[in-house]
Design a protein around this motif. Sequence first.
Motif, PDB file in Angstrom:
ATOM      1  N   LEU A   1      38.126  41.949  55.613  1.00  0.00           N
ATOM      2  CA  LEU A   1      38.751  43.258  55.412  1.00  0.00           C
ATOM      3  C   LEU A   1      38.842  43.631  53.936  1.00  0.00           C
ATOM      4  CD1 LEU A   1      41.703  42.917  57.949  1.00  0.00           C
ATOM      5  CD2 LEU A   1      39.512  44.071  58.295  1.00  0.00           C
ATOM      6  N   ALA A   2      39.120  42.646  53.085  1.00  0.00           N
ATOM      7  CA  ALA A   2      39.270  42.932  51.657  1.00  0.00           C
ATOM      8  C   ALA A   2      38.816  41.740  50.840  1.00  0.00           C
ATOM      9  CB  ALA A   2      40.727  43.255  51.348  1.00  0.00           C
ATOM     10  N   ASN A   3      38.238  42.049  49.681  1.00  0.00           N
ATOM     11  CA  ASN A   3      37.794  41.020  48.745  1.00  0.00           C
ATOM     12  C   ASN A   3      38.226  41.465  47.352  1.00  0.00           C
ATOM     13  OD1 ASN A   3      36.537  39.121  47.202  1.00  0.00           O
ATOM     14  ND2 ASN A   3      34.457  39.679  47.779  1.00  0.00           N
ATOM     15  N   LYS A   4      39.189  40.761  46.773  1.00  0.00           N
ATOM     16  CA  LYS A   4      39.684  41.091  45.443  1.00  0.00           C
ATOM     17  C   LYS A   4      39.322  39.958  44.489  1.00  0.00           C
ATOM     18  CE  LYS A   4      43.545  43.931  44.521  1.00  0.00           C
ATOM     19  NZ  LYS A   4      44.980  44.120  44.496  1.00  0.00           N
ATOM     20  N   PRO A   5      38.196  40.064  43.759  1.00  0.00           N
ATOM     21  CA  PRO A   5      37.856  39.021  42.796  1.00  0.00           C
ATOM     22  C   PRO A   5      38.813  39.034  41.610  1.00  0.00           C
ATOM     23  CG  PRO A   5      36.042  40.603  43.068  1.00  0.00           C
ATOM     24  CD  PRO A   5      37.205  41.089  43.862  1.00  0.00           C
ATOM     25  N   HIS A   6      38.883  37.926  40.918  1.00  0.00           N
ATOM     26  CA  HIS A   6      39.820  37.777  39.791  1.00  0.00           C
ATOM     27  C   HIS A   6      39.592  38.840  38.724  1.00  0.00           C
ATOM     28  CE1 HIS A   6      42.364  35.890  36.814  1.00  0.00           C
ATOM     29  NE2 HIS A   6      41.359  35.921  35.964  1.00  0.00           N
ATOM     30  N   HIS A   7      38.353  39.124  38.407  1.00  0.00           N
ATOM     31  CA  HIS A   7      38.070  40.073  37.323  1.00  0.00           C
ATOM     32  C   HIS A   7      38.434  41.510  37.685  1.00  0.00           C
ATOM     33  CE1 HIS A   7      34.307  40.182  39.668  1.00  0.00           C
ATOM     34  NE2 HIS A   7      34.191  41.417  39.240  1.00  0.00           N
ATOM     35  N   LYS A   8      38.684  41.796  38.958  1.00  0.00           N
ATOM     36  CA  LYS A   8      39.073  43.147  39.369  1.00  0.00           C
ATOM     37  C   LYS A   8      40.581  43.289  39.574  1.00  0.00           C
ATOM     38  CE  LYS A   8      34.776  44.768  41.323  1.00  0.00           C
ATOM     39  NZ  LYS A   8      34.113  45.376  42.481  1.00  0.00           N
ATOM     40  N   LEU A   9      41.330  42.222  39.365  1.00  0.00           N
ATOM     41  CA  LEU A   9      42.782  42.299  39.517  1.00  0.00           C
ATOM     42  C   LEU A   9      43.383  43.082  38.356  1.00  0.00           C
ATOM     43  CD1 LEU A   9      43.642  38.631  40.567  1.00  0.00           C
ATOM     44  CD2 LEU A   9      43.515  40.629  42.036  1.00  0.00           C
ATOM     45  N   LYS A  10      44.516  43.714  38.606  1.00  0.00           N
ATOM     46  CA  LYS A  10      45.225  44.429  37.548  1.00  0.00           C
ATOM     47  C   LYS A  10      45.847  43.413  36.603  1.00  0.00           C
ATOM     48  CE  LYS A  10      46.303  48.175  40.678  1.00  0.00           C
ATOM     49  NZ  LYS A  10      47.328  48.840  41.458  1.00  0.00           N
ATOM     50  N   ALA A  11      46.202  43.872  35.416  1.00  0.00           N
ATOM     51  CA  ALA A  11      46.786  42.985  34.401  1.00  0.00           C
ATOM     52  C   ALA A  11      48.073  42.331  34.912  1.00  0.00           C
ATOM     53  CB  ALA A  11      47.053  43.750  33.115  1.00  0.00           C
ATOM     54  N   ALA A  12      48.884  43.089  35.639  1.00  0.00           N
ATOM     55  CA  ALA A  12      50.145  42.545  36.161  1.00  0.00           C
ATOM     56  C   ALA A  12      49.883  41.444  37.189  1.00  0.00           C
ATOM     57  CB  ALA A  12      50.979  43.653  36.788  1.00  0.00           C
ATOM     58  N   GLU A  13      48.841  41.602  38.011  1.00  0.00           N
ATOM     59  CA  GLU A  13      48.499  40.580  38.998  1.00  0.00           C
ATOM     60  C   GLU A  13      47.971  39.320  38.321  1.00  0.00           C
ATOM     61  OE1 GLU A  13      47.122  42.996  42.948  1.00  0.00           O
ATOM     62  OE2 GLU A  13      45.861  43.233  41.164  1.00  0.00           O
ATOM     63  N   LYS A  14      47.163  39.496  37.280  1.00  0.00           N
ATOM     64  CA  LYS A  14      46.659  38.338  36.535  1.00  0.00           C
ATOM     65  C   LYS A  14      47.813  37.602  35.859  1.00  0.00           C
ATOM     66  CE  LYS A  14      42.035  40.065  35.549  1.00  0.00           C
ATOM     67  NZ  LYS A  14      41.087  40.468  34.502  1.00  0.00           N
ATOM     68  N   TYR A  15      48.752  38.366  35.312  1.00  0.00           N
ATOM     69  CA  TYR A  15      49.925  37.774  34.661  1.00  0.00           C
ATOM     70  C   TYR A  15      50.767  36.990  35.684  1.00  0.00           C
ATOM     71  CZ  TYR A  15      54.358  37.489  32.186  1.00  0.00           C
ATOM     72  OH  TYR A  15      55.508  37.038  31.615  1.00  0.00           O
ATOM     73  N   ALA A  16      50.975  37.556  36.848  1.00  0.00           N
ATOM     74  CA  ALA A  16      51.756  36.882  37.885  1.00  0.00           C
ATOM     75  C   ALA A  16      51.043  35.622  38.371  1.00  0.00           C
ATOM     76  CB  ALA A  16      52.014  37.825  39.060  1.00  0.00           C
ATOM     77  N   ASN A  17      49.723  35.660  38.481  1.00  0.00           N
ATOM     78  CA  ASN A  17      48.960  34.487  38.899  1.00  0.00           C
ATOM     79  C   ASN A  17      49.004  33.375  37.857  1.00  0.00           C
ATOM     80  OD1 ASN A  17      48.233  35.788  41.242  1.00  0.00           O
ATOM     81  ND2 ASN A  17      46.167  36.273  40.585  1.00  0.00           N
ATOM     82  N   ALA A  18      49.143  33.740  36.590  1.00  0.00           N
ATOM     83  CA  ALA A  18      49.140  32.757  35.507  1.00  0.00           C
ATOM     84  C   ALA A  18      50.497  32.078  35.326  1.00  0.00           C
ATOM     85  CB  ALA A  18      48.728  33.424  34.204  1.00  0.00           C
TER      86      ALA A  18
END
Length: 133
Positions: free
Chosen positions: A69-86
Amino acid sequence: MVKRDAVFDIAAFQTEKLYAGSSSFRITLNGKNKKGKELKNLPVTVYGQDGRFSERNLLTFDKYSGKLLANKPHHKLKAAEKYANANYDVHTGSYFGLFGKIIWFIAGLICTSLPVTGFLVWWGKRKKQGKKI
């Protein structure tokens, strides 16, 4: 409608096909979130590098058919999502590699020694004050 076990197989096969170079991936097997509520879809988290939880790709599959249904690669994540993942990687020092882990370990040793050294300084001053009286 596909059998439940087959849906996991389909999701795993498609995930391996899409992210062949990834270190690992995680599929929620019980179909429930952390609060115990039933999930509408089957989320899959794909980790890019071993020991780095911040570089992750998010996939969503239909839990009845196994369709992507959805594929969200790391490079397409928003800055806030990358920050939360880190968050985990920053707190354990693995975000900065081995050098970061060593620095985090030394900083942790210093922080845990502060109460002990503070107590020893206080105790020493207390002993000196007792002798003057």
